[in-house]
Each structure stands twice: as C-alpha cells, then as structure tokens.
Scaffold this active site. Structure first.
Site, PDB file in Angstrom:
ATOM      1  CG  ASP A  44     -20.895  15.948 -25.816  1.00  0.00           C
ATOM      2  OD1 ASP A  44     -21.597  15.364 -25.355  1.00  0.00           O
ATOM      3  OD2 ASP A  44     -20.764  17.080 -25.155  1.00  0.00           O
ATOM      4  CG  HIS A 103      -1.675   1.253   1.393  1.00  0.00           C
ATOM      5  ND1 HIS A 103      -2.612   1.950   0.364  1.00  0.00           N
ATOM      6  CD2 HIS A 103      -1.715   2.092   2.517  1.00  0.00           C
ATOM      7  CE1 HIS A 103      -3.147   2.980   1.050  1.00  0.00           C
ATOM      8  NE2 HIS A 103      -2.463   2.995   2.366  1.00  0.00           N
ATOM      9  CG  HIS A 116       0.634   6.910   4.556  1.00  0.00           C
ATOM     10  ND1 HIS A 116       0.994   6.250   3.266  1.00  0.00           N
ATOM     11  CD2 HIS A 116      -0.541   6.615   4.670  1.00  0.00           C
ATOM     12  CE1 HIS A 116       0.029   5.467   3.094  1.00  0.00           C
ATOM     13  NE2 HIS A 116      -0.910   5.640   3.907  1.00  0.00           N
ATOM     14  CD  GLU A 155      -2.922   7.155  12.959  1.00  0.00           C
ATOM     15  OE1 GLU A 155      -4.123   6.817  13.184  1.00  0.00           O
ATOM     16  OE2 GLU A 155      -2.348   7.985  13.600  1.00  0.00           O
ATOM     17  CG  ASP A 156      -1.623   1.164  10.641  1.00  0.00           C
ATOM     18  OD1 ASP A 156      -2.437   1.942  11.312  1.00  0.00           O
ATOM     19  OD2 ASP A 156      -1.739   0.955   9.531  1.00  0.00           O
ATOM     20  CG  ASP A 161      -3.788   6.758   2.274  1.00  0.00           C
ATOM     21  OD1 ASP A 161      -3.618   5.668   2.187  1.00  0.00           O
ATOM     22  OD2 ASP A 161      -4.437   7.364   3.531  1.00  0.00           O
TER      23      ASP A 161
END
Ligand code: MN
Length: 708
Positions: A259, A48, A72, A76-77, A139
């Site tokens: 169009d 990712h 990034h 957080e993880d 992201d």
C-alpha cells in the site's frame, strides 16, 4: 524573476498593499544587514531568510510573522539589536525574532527518547507564540533542504535532532506537509543508502502500479456516484519515511509493502463520510480491525477522518481516508489553518470556530472577543500548562509539575539529594528551598552531609515522590527516637526491679524474649515502649524471667528516673496544658501510640484523671538543655494606651520570644495571655521580673491549665 520578487508576489496574493510594503522594507533591511555574508552553498545569505518566508506563505501567515521570518537571523549574525528591530518594525515583530533566538540557544545533545520528549515539550512551552514555532520549523526545513558540506558527525546530529524534535512537533501541530518533508529529509541524511535504494524502488513501483491505481480510482468514483454521494477522490503517495517505518515495524521487504498508495475521499458533510464508508465497504471487503473513526474522536492535533483498509483487486490492500473538505483543511495545515482560511472581513465562520475550539485546548489565553486581529495579537501557546521544564547543572532536562519547588527538584534528581538539601541556586542565584521553578530555570541543589528533611517542606512540595520520601524519613526518624526513649524507659524499669541493665543486656535474654512474643527486632520492642504501646515494667519482668539473673525481687526504693534531654524530637511531647519548662518538677505519662508526655507535677488536668497510675513515670530534666520551651503566662494590666507595646518590649528585653498573644477585656482591666519561648525557670523568672517593673501591670501568673 528573483526569489525576492517571487516572495513579494506571493504575499501580494493575500495581503494588503500596505502590508506588502512593510514586508519589502524588512526584506531590504535584512538584505543590507546580511550583506557580504554567504551560505555554505556559496549563495548570498539573504537567500535563506527569503526561502524561510516562502515556506510560510502557502500557509498565509500574517505580515508580522513573514517579517520576523525575513529578520530571524539578523540579531544573531549581525550587530543589529532587538531594539533596532522593535523601532523599525514594531514590538510584535521584535518579540517573534527574540523568541526565535532564545530557542536557538537551547542545545539538543542527548538523544535518549525521554529527553527528546522533554525537549519537544520545552521548546513548545518556551516558544509561547505559536508563530515562533512555525517560523522555527520553516527555518529548520530550509536548513535540512540545503545541508551543505559538513562533517558526517554534524550532519547526523542535525538529522537526528530533526527526526526526534522538529518533525514530531510539526506532526503535533498538524502541519502535515512540513512534518513529512522534515521526516523524509532527516531519514535521507541519517541513512543515505537506505534512502536512495528505497526512493529508486518507489519510483519504479509507482510506474508499475499506475494502471492499478487508475482502475481503483475509477471504481471508487463510480460506486460513490451510484450512491449519489458528491465526492472528490484522489490517489496519494505515502511519504517515504512512512513506508520505511512500516517495513521496519513489520519486518517487510519493499516488495511486500503493497500500500504505497493511499486513497482519499472528500465529501461535503459529516453524514456523507459514513455513507461513503458504507458504499466502499460494499465495493471491496474491509480488512477487519483496520477501521478507525477519527471523526467521532479526533486526534490530539485536531485531525479528523475515517480510516479503513480494503481488500483491493489483485490482492492489494487499499487504505482509504474519508473526510469532509473542512476536516481536510485542518488535516493539511493544522494550527496554520487559522491563517490559511481566514477571510479578511467576514466574521469567524464554522471552520474558524472549529479551529478556534481546537486551539482553545492548546492555548492558555485567548482574546475574549472573536476579533481575528486581536486573536492573533494574543496568540500564545501553552501546550503543556501543567508542567515546567528545568535544567540540571549538567544540562539534563527534568519535567516537573507546575508549582514544583526546589525541594521537588532535589528529590526528582535523587532521594539522597532531597534528604540532604539545605539551599538552592536558581540561575546561579541563591534562593529559598520553597522557590517555585519556572520553565528554563537552571537549578542547582546545595546539600550538607548531616542535613535532614524538614516537616515544613510538606506544606509546599507538590510531587508525590518528594512527599512520600519526606514522610518516610520522618516516620523512620520517629521510630528511631522512640526506640532510644524506650531503651531509657526499659533501663529505668530494670533498675527498679533491682537489676542492672548490663546484666540483662545480652543476647540470650533478648533472643528468648523475641522468640516468645514473636517480634523481629529489639528496636521494635524498644520503639513500642517509647510509644507507650508496651509497658516498660512488663517488658523488664519478661526479660528478667528469661535469664537466671532473676532475683526478681521488686525494689521500688531504687527505682530509676528517666532523664529528659530535650532532644527526643517526636518521641517525647511536652503537655500543652501546663507547658513544663526545665527546672519545673515534672512527671511523665505514657500515652498509648503517642509515647511519653511530660507534665508539670502540679498540672491541674493531670490531677483530674489520676487513674492509670501505673503508667506514670518519674522523670527529670537533664542539666544541659539548650532548646527553647513554650510557656504560658497571664498578665492583668490597666487599660491604658501603649501597654501592650511596653509589655512586648519588656519581654524582648529579657531575650524571650512571643509565640502567641490573646487579649480579653475584664472591666477596667485587660487580660493578656502570652505564649512565650524561654529556656528554663530562671529565664522565665527573669522575664517576669522585667514585666513587674511596668507600672500598668497589676498581676502576673503562670498558666498551667490551658485547655489542651
Ligand atoms: Mn535561520
């Protein structure tokens, strides 16, 4: 070749080997940190961040941004902290990662249009560094491409958020490709059936129309060559959601949307845009009303182009965009064109200049030198410098003008909350009502049932809503106070006419009077009396005449006296010349439009103008007045050091406050003029007694002739 290798190869194409090494380092770090984590698809998690970085490489983003993209999700993880990132990869990278995790904490739950708009703006305002938004968009784009097996509900929420928040931001920043892909993916997940039907129909139509498109392309190219206009001409497919929107807006079936192809003409110079336009209008007739000149007036996101629609062969309308190569770069990459077309050593060229100018309208602070590196360091956005976005306790976002205070917030939530607010909590901390709010603040207003707006608020509120409500409230309050005073004045006049208020105070008298002078309410007349616009005696006589009770024999001997309660607010004023205090013999003067003004009976300025006697009223103090009054005194003191301090101490000792002090020199002596707060004459006497004990004080007098 692995995705990681592809990424490194891509960045090598535009970055120095040293920077590529730093990116490789960040890649390995992120890989280790996410080790063992899997995406919902079953891929290792590192796929990712690599994909996010690879969405940014075509825009040639700088090494810091690519590293932040790779890192990034690490904070957080995993148990790695922002400080770790800062130590290893530098503060700018850590700041970008931090900005991203802050954005992640904002939840988008409401889908009302106005809310969505506020969310978009807040996101932009909070991100500050435009690279944070670019990484955030990448992201989101990768997450949309890989929406896995989730509940229908969750998919819809994410898709809607993408359509309402992220795609419009990409559009606003001029990131054309990201914008269109986000919209198409959002549409696909929100309406899977419509999407697949439309995608199929589009595929068929492309095949069918290929020949026509080819013919139109040839015709355009040939015509431009005949006119000696150097140009590149392309056919371009419109994005699927754009076609769907057109069908929706005009209630068309797909077969009626002709169009699906547009044409684009790229020329070298601005004048050539208009020459090409002329040539094409001669080739096919333009459809009236369809021409738009975004060259002369560019769109808010910097986009420039000429747009026209022509009647093509076989009845097909043809949309044509005409622009220069430079306009094209901005049209495709928007805010990112700064990175994309940066040449390492070269000074800022014309395009940079233009990008720069455009950004300048978006950016709060720019580096003052034209240096590109420094420019990046300071690349902060404040796209909406005039607004702040704050949360209500329920999580709703309110947009307020910059400088707005807690009081403005209270009024923008509800008038009642504004009128009754007494305190505020910002981010769970008690703050004064005048506190200026900042982006992202959570604001809670504390109200009390009997609280009232304070005239002092007018000095700091910035919203017109708060201002007008406070003014309105004060005016109403003034009216009510005036009416209450007017009633007392009227009763006094009735008494002096030998009538009892109770006799007159019935509806028949009043109804007739109101009819006679055609005024709607009794309160209005009473307020007029209180404000001195009508004379109490005149109204009393009018009332007496209307009733049969009218003995109408004037009896000044029993004239009533108006009692001053000290709580009348704005309806009663205490004259600034003599500053009466409870205990002083006083007189009242009705001044037109101002109401009752109370003077001391010996006020010198009152003596001067003894005309208009009929407007004088006997007034007296109520026994129980609790509020402080201002009084003026003058002290003559010997010129010695520290006298003022001694005097001030004596005043404080007698429990009085100094409102104001003015000092003048009188030869060997000094004159001190004080305005003090006292509750009545006894209090003032006590203050003066205290002052007399100071040896340097020669004389004390009360001042009753301060010029008003
Ligand atoms: Mn992510």
């Amino acid at each position: 070749m692995s995705d990681a290798d592809t990424l490194l190869e891509e960045v090598s194409s535009y970055l120095k080997p040293k920077d590529v090494e730093r990116i490789r380092h960040a890649l390995e770090f992120s890989d280790n940190a996410h080790h063992g984590q899997l995406r919902q698809s079953g891929d290792p998690y590192i796929s990712h961040p690599i994909a996010v970085a690879r969405i940014l490489t075509p825009l040639h983003l700088d090494p810091q941004a690519i590293m932040a993209a790779l890192l990034h999700d690490v904070v957080e993880d995993t148990d790695i902290t922002n400080e770790d990132i800062s130590k290893k990869f530098g503060k700018p990278v850590a700041d970008l990662v931090d900005g991203l995790s802050k954005l992640d904490k904002i939840e988008f739950e409401t889908t009302e249009d106005a809310q969505a708009e506020n969310f978009r703006k807040m996101l932009l305002a909070m991100a500050r560094d435009v690279r944070v938004i670019l990484i955030k968009l990448a992201d989101r784009l990768h997450n949309m491409r890989t929406l896995g097996a989730m509940s229908r509900e969750k998919i819809e929420r994410i898709a809607r958020e993408t359509m309402e928040i992220y795609a419009p931001i990409a559009n606003r920043l001029g990131l054309n490709a990201i914008y269109q892909e986000l919209e198409d993916l959002g549409f696909k997940h929100l309406y899977p059936n419509r999407y697949s039907v439309l995608a199929k129909a589009l595929k068929v139509a492309r095949g069918n129309r290929r020949e026509v498109v080819g013919k139109i392309l040839d015709a355009i190219r040939q015509r431009l060559t005949e006119h000696h206009i150097a140009a590149q001409v392309y056919g371009r497919e419109k994005h699927l959601y754009g076609i769907y929107q057109k069908m929706q807006a005009k209630s068309l079936a797909f077969s009626q949307v002709l169009d699906i192809y547009g044409f684009r003409v790229l020329v070298d110079e601005v004048p050539a845009c208009y020459l090409a336009l002329g040539a094409l209008h001669a080739l096919y007739k333009p459809i009236p009303g369809k021409f738009k000149d975004y060259v002369a007036i560019s769109k808010a996101n910097g986009y420039q182009s000429l747009h026209t629609t022509l009647f093509g062969p076989f009845g097909t309308p043809i949309e044509v965009q005409i622009r220069t190569h430079e306009m094209h770069k901005i049209a495709e990459a928007g805010v990112a064109s700064h990175w994309l077309y940066k040449t390492a050593e070269e000074p800022i060229n014309d395009l940079h200049q233009k990008t720069h100018q455009w950004l300048q309208s978006l950016l709060e602070s720019l580096s003052e030198s034209g240096d590109s590196v420094e420019f990046l360091e300071h690349l902060k956005v404040d796209l909406f410098p005039d607004e702040v976005y704050v949360f209500t306790p329920k999580g709703k976002i309110l947009a307020l003008p910059r400088g707005a205070t807690a009081v403005d917030f209270a009024y923008s939530v509800h008038t009642d909350i504004g009128d009754r607010c007494v305190a505020a909590k910002v981010n769970f901390e008690l703050v004064p009502l005048r506190t200026e709010l900042k982006n992202g603040d959570r604001v809670e207003i504390i109200t009390a049932p009997h609280a009232k707006p304070n005239p002092g608020w007018l000095s700091y509120v910035v919203t017109s809503k708060a201002r007008s409500h406070i003014r309105h409230f004060l005016k109403t309050m003034h009216f009510q106070e005036s009416a209450t005073l007017g009633e007392r004045l009227l009763h006094q006049a009735l008494t002096s006419l030998g009538l009892k208020a109770a006799d007159i105070d019935n509806n028949a008298h009043w109804e007739k009077l109101l009819r006679d002078i055609s005024i709607k309410s009794r309160d209005e007349i009473l307020a007029d009396i209180g404000l001195g616009r009508r004379l109490n005696m005149v109204v009393a006589r009018q009332l007496a005449r209307t009733g049969e009770t009218g003995t109408s024999q004037e009896n000044p001997a029993s004239s009533g006296v108006v009692t001053i309660l000290g709580t009348e607010g704005m309806a009663v004023q205490f004259a600034k010349c003599c500053r009466p205090i409870p205990g002083d013999p006083i007189v009242g003067v009705i001044k037109s439009g101002q109401g009752l003004v109370v003077h001391t009976h010996d006020c010198p300025s009152l003596r001067k103008g003894r005309s208009g006697m009929e407007k004088w009223l006997d007034v007296t103090w109520d026994k129980n007045i609790a509020r402080p009054f201002e009084v003026s005194i003058k002290l003559i003191v010997a010129n010695q050091r520290g006298v003022l301090a001694k005097v001030a101490a004596a005043i404080a000792e007698a429990e009085s406050n100094i409102e104001n002090v003015h000092v003048t020199n009188e030869g060997d002596y000094t004159a001190l003029y004080f305005t003090l707060q006292v509750s009545n004459r006894q209090h003032l006497a006590r203050v003066m007694r205290g002052l007399r004990t100071i040896p340097e004080v020669v004389r004390i007098t009360r001042v009753k002739s301060v010029p008003a």
